[in-house]
Design a protein around this motif. Structure first.
Motif, PDB file in Angstrom:
ATOM      1  N   ALA A   1       1.000  -1.009   0.113  1.00  0.00           N
ATOM      2  CA  ALA A   1      -0.452   0.161  -0.201  1.00  0.00           C
ATOM      3  C   ALA A   1       0.737   1.220  -0.223  1.00  0.00           C
ATOM      4  N   LEU A   2       0.223   2.071  -0.557  1.00  0.00           N
ATOM      5  CA  LEU A   2       1.014   3.534  -0.461  1.00  0.00           C
ATOM      6  C   LEU A   2       0.940   4.187   1.146  1.00  0.00           C
ATOM      7  N   ALA A   3      -0.115   3.514   1.912  1.00  0.00           N
ATOM      8  CA  ALA A   3       0.222   3.958   3.175  1.00  0.00           C
ATOM      9  C   ALA A   3      -0.589   3.342   3.569  1.00  0.00           C
ATOM     10  N   VAL A   4      -1.178   3.253   4.952  1.00  0.00           N
ATOM     11  CA  VAL A   4      -1.919   2.577   5.859  1.00  0.00           C
ATOM     12  C   VAL A   4      -2.390   4.327   6.392  1.00  0.00           C
ATOM     13  N   VAL A   5      -3.871   4.536   6.798  1.00  0.00           N
ATOM     14  CA  VAL A   5      -4.149   5.762   7.454  1.00  0.00           C
ATOM     15  C   VAL A   5      -5.143   5.778   8.129  1.00  0.00           C
ATOM     16  N   GLN A   6      -5.113   5.941   9.135  1.00  0.00           N
ATOM     17  CA  GLN A   6      -6.508   6.065  10.638  1.00  0.00           C
ATOM     18  C   GLN A   6      -7.628   7.463  11.023  1.00  0.00           C
ATOM     19  N   PRO A   7      -8.362   7.720  10.354  1.00  0.00           N
ATOM     20  CA  PRO A   7      -8.773   8.772  10.119  1.00  0.00           C
ATOM     21  C   PRO A   7      -9.670   8.850  12.161  1.00  0.00           C
ATOM     22  N   ALA A   8      -9.694  10.070  12.417  1.00  0.00           N
ATOM     23  CA  ALA A   8     -10.117   9.609  13.235  1.00  0.00           C
ATOM     24  C   ALA A   8     -11.301  10.605  13.456  1.00  0.00           C
ATOM     25  N   SER A   9     -12.783  10.520  12.518  1.00  0.00           N
ATOM     26  CA  SER A   9     -13.833  11.174  12.369  1.00  0.00           C
ATOM     27  C   SER A   9     -14.300  11.422  11.324  1.00  0.00           C
ATOM     28  N   THR A  10     -15.446  11.165  10.977  1.00  0.00           N
ATOM     29  CA  THR A  10     -16.024  11.210  10.043  1.00  0.00           C
ATOM     30  C   THR A  10     -15.669  12.195   9.232  1.00  0.00           C
ATOM     31  N   GLU A  11     -15.148  13.529   9.596  1.00  0.00           N
ATOM     32  CA  GLU A  11     -15.151  14.413   8.943  1.00  0.00           C
ATOM     33  C   GLU A  11     -13.788  14.523   7.715  1.00  0.00           C
ATOM     34  N   ALA A  12     -12.849  13.907   8.797  1.00  0.00           N
ATOM     35  CA  ALA A  12     -11.937  13.361   8.256  1.00  0.00           C
ATOM     36  C   ALA A  12     -11.971  12.543   7.035  1.00  0.00           C
ATOM     37  N   VAL A  13     -12.626  11.202   7.711  1.00  0.00           N
ATOM     38  CA  VAL A  13     -12.851  10.112   6.496  1.00  0.00           C
ATOM     39  C   VAL A  13     -13.464  10.902   5.057  1.00  0.00           C
ATOM     40  N   SER A  14     -14.314  11.430   4.897  1.00  0.00           N
ATOM     41  CA  SER A  14     -14.734  12.697   4.035  1.00  0.00           C
ATOM     42  C   SER A  14     -13.879  12.994   3.639  1.00  0.00           C
ATOM     43  N   ALA A  15     -12.709  14.032   4.020  1.00  0.00           N
ATOM     44  CA  ALA A  15     -11.202  14.233   3.708  1.00  0.00           C
ATOM     45  C   ALA A  15     -11.098  14.275   2.456  1.00  0.00           C
ATOM     46  N   LEU A  16     -10.837  12.899   3.526  1.00  0.00           N
ATOM     47  CA  LEU A  16      -9.931  11.568   3.152  1.00  0.00           C
ATOM     48  C   LEU A  16     -10.092  11.024   1.479  1.00  0.00           C
ATOM     49  N   LEU A  17     -12.077  10.651   1.049  1.00  0.00           N
ATOM     50  CA  LEU A  17     -11.903  10.361   0.671  1.00  0.00           C
ATOM     51  C   LEU A  17     -12.683  11.581  -1.019  1.00  0.00           C
ATOM     52  N   GLN A  18     -12.699  12.443  -0.636  1.00  0.00           N
ATOM     53  CA  GLN A  18     -12.605  13.898  -1.865  1.00  0.00           C
ATOM     54  C   GLN A  18     -11.444  13.177  -2.335  1.00  0.00           C
ATOM     55  N   TRP A  19     -10.053  13.068  -1.380  1.00  0.00           N
ATOM     56  CA  TRP A  19      -8.516  13.819  -2.398  1.00  0.00           C
ATOM     57  C   TRP A  19      -8.605  12.268  -2.417  1.00  0.00           C
ATOM     58  N   CYS A  20      -8.842  11.069  -2.580  1.00  0.00           N
ATOM     59  CA  CYS A  20      -9.111   9.969  -2.943  1.00  0.00           C
ATOM     60  C   CYS A  20      -9.035   9.964  -4.296  1.00  0.00           C
ATOM     61  N   SER A  21     -10.748  10.308  -4.477  1.00  0.00           N
ATOM     62  CA  SER A  21     -11.603  10.071  -5.365  1.00  0.00           C
ATOM     63  C   SER A  21     -10.869  11.750  -6.898  1.00  0.00           C
ATOM     64  N   ARG A  22      -9.936  13.062  -5.842  1.00  0.00           N
ATOM     65  CA  ARG A  22      -9.448  14.085  -6.824  1.00  0.00           C
ATOM     66  C   ARG A  22      -8.351  12.931  -7.669  1.00  0.00           C
ATOM     67  N   THR A  23      -7.304  12.198  -6.837  1.00  0.00           N
ATOM     68  CA  THR A  23      -5.981  11.903  -7.158  1.00  0.00           C
ATOM     69  C   THR A  23      -5.902   9.825  -7.604  1.00  0.00           C
TER      70      THR A  23
END
Ligand SMILES: Cc1cc2nc3c(=O)[nH]c(=O)nc-3n(C[C@H](O)[C@H](O)[C@H](O)COP(=O)(O)OP(=O)(O)OC[C@H]3O[C@@H](n4cnc5c(N)ncnc54)[C@H](O)[C@@H]3O)c2cc1C
Length: 461
Positions: free
Chosen positions: A37-59
């Motif tokens: 994997a590029l990395a294992v990430v551990q978001p701490a909130s729904t907002e963080a998961v949302s920001a993360l998936l927006q980044w994943c969609s963009r990239t």
């Protein structure tokens, strides 16, 4: 900014694991799949998961959601391209609320099943979902696989316990369906699509579960039966005698006891002479323990099974009976490589399945060592084949072995995955067991939720 810096920027440096720290997340439970994997990430909130998936969609970064990583079909392991991120929900592990009036519990998806059950218990209620690895399994994984377990017969699968959930879609939008309602016919029930979706539609972040009445009396017994038909007859007769008090009904073959004796000698066998087949059953209700034990003992005596059966006289003895059942996976692990099947057929077809599948396997491999056990009260068997120990070569014969077992499953209109899911292990097989129309609809649903195809690629479809 490179991808790792972008992830650190988004989630905080301590939420991004690489190198040795990431390794445990990249190897599956059975050690069949080792991903990168590029990395294992551990978001701490729904907002963080949302920001993360927006980044994943963009990239266009692939995303592999992970709970406790106990999947038995490689469902939470990335491929070896090192392009995906594994999203571990481990830091979102809180019990948010036990609502005594509504009889519900609300938890974050990274909460372990054991912690959620303990929170319900301390409020005097029961979260019924329960199986051997409760302390590792996380709620998102239980939902992602629609896990079953040891008391589905009475309480249902994870799906039946789920009243609401919150999930983040691949584009970052939050699906807020965190409702604790028992009745809600307002349009499509979208949460159902996430249950059993194995991380292919989005990331579940919270859930509301129904709680049940905590039994005050539990009685456990080991009952030798003459054959699998004897087990089915016992189930039917006991249902007449004890109604829906039957909370577990597990079948154990003689080979399972032998395997435990060989590989887990710390657990001496409960019978001087090992039975060909045996049922481990549990009755629960809200009365007195003594009364329940007497009811079970009387029922077994009236069925002519009283002399051979062992009815636990104490909770400790009952726990010891369960320790044998839970030792079977461990004994198998110590025995070596096996080819595993998690099948279900109609309960009435279990005896025929066992006879015909064994004949088919023995015709293929005279030395087939078959380990059969499981949740027979649900028509679900774990049906595993060993040939010789310590040999990865066992996997070379897997396609032929699967074909032999699944041909019998298909004849009885059964399933190749009763509770473990499809993951990457059974992906190729799925189109043989679901119709072209079903496959088309599954692909359309997947495309509707995840048009970029970033969610857990290579799993299910
Ligand atoms: C000894 C042993 C006994 C077992 N007994 C049983 C049993 O009796 N019954 C049974 O059903 N299973 C059983 N299992 C299988 C396993 O425990 C279950 O499938 C469990 O539900 C997986 O939970 P997990 O948290 O480990 O999920 P993981 O293995 O981490 O993930 C499982 C799937 O869910 C997805 N997922 C995880 N978190 C999320 C999330 N937040 N949002 C969306 N998707 C997500 C993953 O991508 C993956 O596809 C057993 C496993 C072992 C090792």
């Amino acid at each position: 900014m490179n991808s790792l810096d972008a992830l650190r920027d988004l989630l905080g440096a301590d939420a991004v694991l690489t190198g040795v720290a990431a390794e445990p997340y990249l190897l599956d439970q059975r050690k069949r799949y080792r991903g990168k994997a590029l990395a294992v990430v551990q978001p701490a909130s729904t907002e963080a998961v949302s920001a993360l998936l927006q980044w994943c969609s963009r990239t266009r970064t692939p995303v592999v959601p992970q709970g406790g990583n106990t999947s038995l079909c490689g469902a939470a392991t990335p491929d070896d391209s090192a392009t995906a991120i594994v999203v571990s929900l481990a830091r979102m592990n809180r019990v948010l609320e036990v609502d005594a009036g509504n009889n519900t519990i609300t938890v974050e998806a990274g909460c372990t099943l054991a912690d959620a059950r303990a929170a319900a218990a301390s409020a005097g209620r029961l979260l019924a979902a329960h199986w051997a690895v409760d302390s590792k399994v996380r709620i998102g994984g239980a939902l992602g696989t629609n896990a079953g377990g040891l008391n589905v017969l009475h309480y249902g699968n994870t799906r039946e316990l789920t009243l609401g959930l919150e999930a983040v879609l691949p584009d970052g939008r939050v699906l807020g369906a965190l409702r604790g309602l028992r009745k809600d016919n307002s349009g499509y029930d979208l949460k159902q699509l996430f249950i059993g979706s194995e991380g292919t539609l989005g990331i579940i972040t919270r859930a509301v579960f129904r709680l049940d009445t905590r039994p005050t009396a539990v009685t456990t017994a080991l009952v030798p039966v003459i054959d699998a038909q004897g087990a089915i007859d016992l189930l039917r007769n006991l249902q007449t005698a004890a109604g829906d008090r039957i909370t577990s009904f597990e079948l154990i073959s003689r080979r399972c006891w032998e395997l435990i004796a060989e590989h887990c000698p710390e657990l001496p066998a409960p019978f001087a002479s090992l039975p060909e087949w045996c049922v481990l059953l549990e009755l629960s209700d809200t009365g007195m323990a003594e009364a329940l034990r007497e009811r079970l003992t009387a029922a077994l005596q009236s069925l002519g099974l009283g002399a051979l059966a062992r009815v636990a006289q104490t909770a400790e003895e009952g726990a010891a009976f369960w320790a044998w059942r839970e030792a079977i996976p461990e004994a198998q692990k110590r025995r070596g490589v096996s080819i595993k099947h998690d099948i279900a057929v109609p309960i009435s077809a279990i005896p025929a399945f066992l006879i015909e599948a064994e004949a088919a396997l023995k015709a293929l491999h005279a030395d087939a060592d078959i380990i059969a056990f499981g949740h027979v009260g649900d028509g679900n068997l774990h049906y595993n084949l060993f040939r010789d120990d310590v040999s990865d070569a066992a996997y070379a014969v897997e396609p032929a072995v699967n074909a032999a077992v699944y041909e019998v499953v298909a004849r009885y209109h059964g399933t190749i995955s009763a509770e473990h899911g499809i993951g990457q292990l059974k992906r190729e097989l799925l189109p043989q067991f679901r119709s072209a129309t079903e496959m088309d609809l599954m692909r359309a649903i997947k495309h509707g939720f995840d048009p970029l195809g970033i969610m857990n690629p290579g799993k299910i479809l």
